[in-house]
Design a protein around this motif. Structure first.
Motif, PDB file in Angstrom:
ATOM      1  N   UNK A 135       0.833  -1.189   0.000  1.00 28.62           N
ATOM      2  CA  UNK A 135       0.000   0.000   0.000  1.00 28.62           C
ATOM      3  C   UNK A 135       0.872   1.244   0.000  1.00 28.62           C
ATOM      4  N   UNK A 136       0.634   2.155   0.940  1.00 30.63           N
ATOM      5  CA  UNK A 136       1.445   3.373   1.036  1.00 30.63           C
ATOM      6  C   UNK A 136       2.656   3.197   1.935  1.00 30.63           C
ATOM      7  N   UNK A 137       2.777   2.055   2.582  1.00 29.87           N
ATOM      8  CA  UNK A 137       3.862   1.846   3.536  1.00 29.87           C
ATOM      9  C   UNK A 137       5.105   1.297   2.830  1.00 29.87           C
ATOM     10  N   UNK A 138       6.178   2.078   2.892  1.00 33.78           N
ATOM     11  CA  UNK A 138       7.434   1.714   2.234  1.00 33.78           C
ATOM     12  C   UNK A 138       8.478   1.393   3.295  1.00 33.78           C
TER      13      UNK A 138
ATOM     14  N   UNK B 167      26.599   4.046  15.756  1.00 32.22           N
ATOM     15  CA  UNK B 167      25.611   3.403  16.617  1.00 32.22           C
ATOM     16  C   UNK B 167      24.264   3.330  15.917  1.00 32.22           C
ATOM     17  N   UNK B 168      23.876   4.425  15.243  1.00 30.36           N
ATOM     18  CA  UNK B 168      22.606   4.428  14.515  1.00 30.36           C
ATOM     19  C   UNK B 168      22.631   3.423  13.382  1.00 30.36           C
ATOM     20  N   UNK B 169      23.760   3.354  12.668  1.00 28.96           N
ATOM     21  CA  UNK B 169      23.875   2.419  11.546  1.00 28.96           C
ATOM     22  C   UNK B 169      23.785   0.984  12.025  1.00 28.96           C
ATOM     23  N   UNK B 170      24.431   0.690  13.135  1.00 34.18           N
ATOM     24  CA  UNK B 170      24.377  -0.670  13.683  1.00 34.18           C
ATOM     25  C   UNK B 170      22.956  -1.037  14.093  1.00 34.18           C
ATOM     26  N   UNK B 171      22.219  -0.066  14.598  1.00 32.04           N
ATOM     27  CA  UNK B 171      20.844  -0.314  15.023  1.00 32.04           C
ATOM     28  C   UNK B 171      19.952  -0.632  13.827  1.00 32.04           C
ATOM     29  N   UNK B 172      20.255  -0.013  12.688  1.00 33.30           N
ATOM     30  CA  UNK B 172      19.423  -0.179  11.506  1.00 33.30           C
ATOM     31  C   UNK B 172      19.786  -1.402  10.668  1.00 33.30           C
ATOM     32  N   UNK B 173      20.981  -1.942  10.837  1.00 32.65           N
ATOM     33  CA  UNK B 173      21.425  -3.043   9.987  1.00 32.65           C
ATOM     34  C   UNK B 173      20.487  -4.243  10.082  1.00 32.65           C
ATOM     35  N   UNK B 174      20.059  -4.727   8.914  1.00 29.71           N
ATOM     36  CA  UNK B 174      19.220  -5.919   8.862  1.00 29.71           C
ATOM     37  C   UNK B 174      17.784  -5.710   9.267  1.00 29.71           C
ATOM     38  N   UNK B 175      17.417  -4.464   9.578  1.00 32.11           N
ATOM     39  CA  UNK B 175      16.045  -4.164   9.971  1.00 32.11           C
ATOM     40  C   UNK B 175      15.300  -3.516   8.797  1.00 32.11           C
TER      41      UNK B 175
ATOM     42  N   UNK C  25      13.371  -0.544   7.788  1.00 31.47           N
ATOM     43  CA  UNK C  25      13.180   0.826   8.255  1.00 31.47           C
ATOM     44  C   UNK C  25      11.995   1.424   7.511  1.00 31.47           C
ATOM     45  N   UNK C  26      10.974   1.844   8.250  1.00 30.78           N
ATOM     46  CA  UNK C  26       9.800   2.435   7.631  1.00 30.78           C
ATOM     47  C   UNK C  26      10.141   3.838   7.152  1.00 30.78           C
ATOM     48  N   UNK C  27       9.882   4.090   5.878  1.00 29.18           N
ATOM     49  CA  UNK C  27      10.218   5.378   5.278  1.00 29.18           C
ATOM     50  C   UNK C  27       9.002   6.296   5.355  1.00 29.18           C
ATOM     51  N   UNK C  28       9.112   7.422   6.041  1.00 25.60           N
ATOM     52  CA  UNK C  28       7.980   8.349   6.124  1.00 25.60           C
ATOM     53  C   UNK C  28       7.606   8.875   4.735  1.00 25.60           C
ATOM     54  N   UNK C  29       6.308   9.078   4.504  1.00 23.15           N
ATOM     55  CA  UNK C  29       5.861   9.513   3.173  1.00 23.15           C
ATOM     56  C   UNK C  29       6.402  10.886   2.803  1.00 23.15           C
ATOM     57  N   UNK C  30       6.726  11.703   3.799  1.00 24.83           N
ATOM     58  CA  UNK C  30       7.243  13.036   3.502  1.00 24.83           C
ATOM     59  C   UNK C  30       8.751  13.095   3.396  1.00 24.83           C
ATOM     60  N   UNK C  31       9.433  11.990   3.594  1.00 29.63           N
ATOM     61  CA  UNK C  31      10.891  11.965   3.539  1.00 29.63           C
ATOM     62  C   UNK C  31      11.370  11.935   2.091  1.00 29.63           C
ATOM     63  N   UNK C  32      12.476  12.622   1.753  1.00 30.19           N
ATOM     64  CA  UNK C  32      12.996  12.586   0.383  1.00 30.19           C
ATOM     65  C   UNK C  32      13.235  11.173  -0.138  1.00 30.19           C
TER      66      UNK C  32
ATOM     67  N   UNK D 143       8.885  -6.664  15.235  1.00 31.48           N
ATOM     68  CA  UNK D 143      10.232  -7.002  15.697  1.00 31.48           C
ATOM     69  C   UNK D 143      11.282  -6.757  14.628  1.00 31.48           C
ATOM     70  N   UNK D 144      10.846  -6.774  13.361  1.00 31.77           N
ATOM     71  CA  UNK D 144      11.775  -6.565  12.254  1.00 31.77           C
ATOM     72  C   UNK D 144      11.829  -5.115  11.773  1.00 31.77           C
ATOM     73  N   UNK D 145      11.019  -4.246  12.412  1.00 32.01           N
ATOM     74  CA  UNK D 145      10.811  -2.907  11.882  1.00 32.01           C
ATOM     75  C   UNK D 145      11.332  -1.829  12.827  1.00 32.01           C
ATOM     76  N   UNK D 146      11.925  -0.795  12.236  1.00 28.40           N
ATOM     77  CA  UNK D 146      12.295   0.418  12.961  1.00 28.40           C
ATOM     78  C   UNK D 146      11.518   1.567  12.346  1.00 28.40           C
ATOM     79  N   UNK D 147      10.823   2.329  13.181  1.00 23.77           N
ATOM     80  CA  UNK D 147      10.024   3.460  12.705  1.00 23.77           C
ATOM     81  C   UNK D 147      10.608   4.737  13.299  1.00 23.77           C
ATOM     82  N   UNK D 148      11.188   5.596  12.421  1.00 26.41           N
ATOM     83  CA  UNK D 148      11.797   6.831  12.895  1.00 26.41           C
ATOM     84  C   UNK D 148      10.829   8.001  12.913  1.00 26.41           C
ATOM     85  N   UNK D 149       9.588   7.751  12.570  1.00 25.25           N
ATOM     86  CA  UNK D 149       8.615   8.818  12.622  1.00 25.25           C
ATOM     87  C   UNK D 149       8.590   9.687  11.385  1.00 25.25           C
ATOM     88  N   UNK D 150       8.897  10.975  11.547  1.00 21.17           N
ATOM     89  CA  UNK D 150       8.719  11.921  10.468  1.00 21.17           C
ATOM     90  C   UNK D 150       9.853  11.958   9.461  1.00 21.17           C
TER      91      UNK D 150
END
Length: 235
Positions: free
Chosen positions: A89-92, A116-124, A126-133, A223-230
């Motif tokens: 759907x709209x979720x990327x 540290x941020x990169x290690x947290x995101x590896x293999x996860x 990551x939900x991409x906000x619709x307003x993000x470039x 458990x497989x997803x990281x959501x950074x919000x905006x």
């Protein structure tokens, strides 16, 4: 080619084999009508696999995507980095290794918080906000209609360029401006699906396969997803 026919009285001359015998008949049509038929077939198909290269804005992307009406999934490689895309759907969602994320700001890994941020995101995922470039940049790779509408256009005067074969399937090739405007191989078997596209101006070559073959498409678990919000980090 003309073949000699031998009968009881000897050689009787030549007979030619119709290259369109037993096909869907589009090989007998004009290039414009073939293009129209293949667009209709592509738009009506519910699923397709698209693989190969696309050059856009000076950057080369290598794609291997499975697409359907409500999303898509697969891998994209650019500038030596490979990542996975998943849209439902709209979720990327974007999935990549730590090196990919540590270089998203274009400055490289400066250690500390970036690492540290990169290690947290590896293999996860990551939900991409619709307003993000990144959403605008990558969501098109998961959109069947957007991709096909943009890719299946040949530029310049249309013409047919003979009978060919792609992956064991007989095709008719159409070209724009004798090939400089791109070329498209269209299936002569079954529905006239586009099977191979060579884009104009060396902008990539793509194979289109698995037309109508279904595949599963579902959002990853929490458990497989990281959501950074905006906004994603370093977008």
């Amino acid at each position: 080619m003309c073949a000699l026919v031998v009968t009881g009285t000897g050689l009787t001359g030549c007979s030619s084999e119709d290259p369109d015998a037993g096909t869907n008949g589009v090989g007998k049509l004009s290039a414009a009508k073939i293009q129209s038929r293949t667009r209709t077939a592509a738009e009506s198909a519910k699923m397709v696999r698209l693989s190969g290269t696309v050059v856009t804005n000076g950057r080369t992307y290598t794609l291997d995507m499975r697409l359907k009406g409500d999303g898509g999934t697969g891998s994209v490689t650019s500038q030596g980095a490979t990542f996975r895309l998943l849209r439902v759907g709209e979720h990327l969602f974007l999935k990549a290794d730590a090196e990919f994320w540590s270089h998203q700001d274009g400055k490289g890994d400066d250690g500390g918080s970036d690492a540290a941020a990169a290690d947290k995101l590896e293999g996860m995922y990551v939900k991409v906000p619709t307003g993000d470039p990144a959403y605008k940049r990558f969501s098109g790779f998961t959109d069947k209609n957007v991709l096909l509408d943009g890719l299946l256009t040949l530029h310049g005067a249309l013409a047919t360029d003979g009978h060919h074969e792609q992956g064991g399937t007989r095709t008719i090739r159409i070209t724009g401006d004798k090939g400089s405007g791109g070329s498209l191989d269209v299936s002569l078997e079954g529905k006239p699906y586009p099977l191979r596209l060579v884009r104009a101006a060396d902008a990539g070559t793509l194979s289109l396969t698995d037309w109508g073959q279904d595949f599963s498409l579902a959002e990853p678990s929490k458990k497989e997803t990281v959501d950074y919000g905006q906004q994603l980090p370093a977008s």
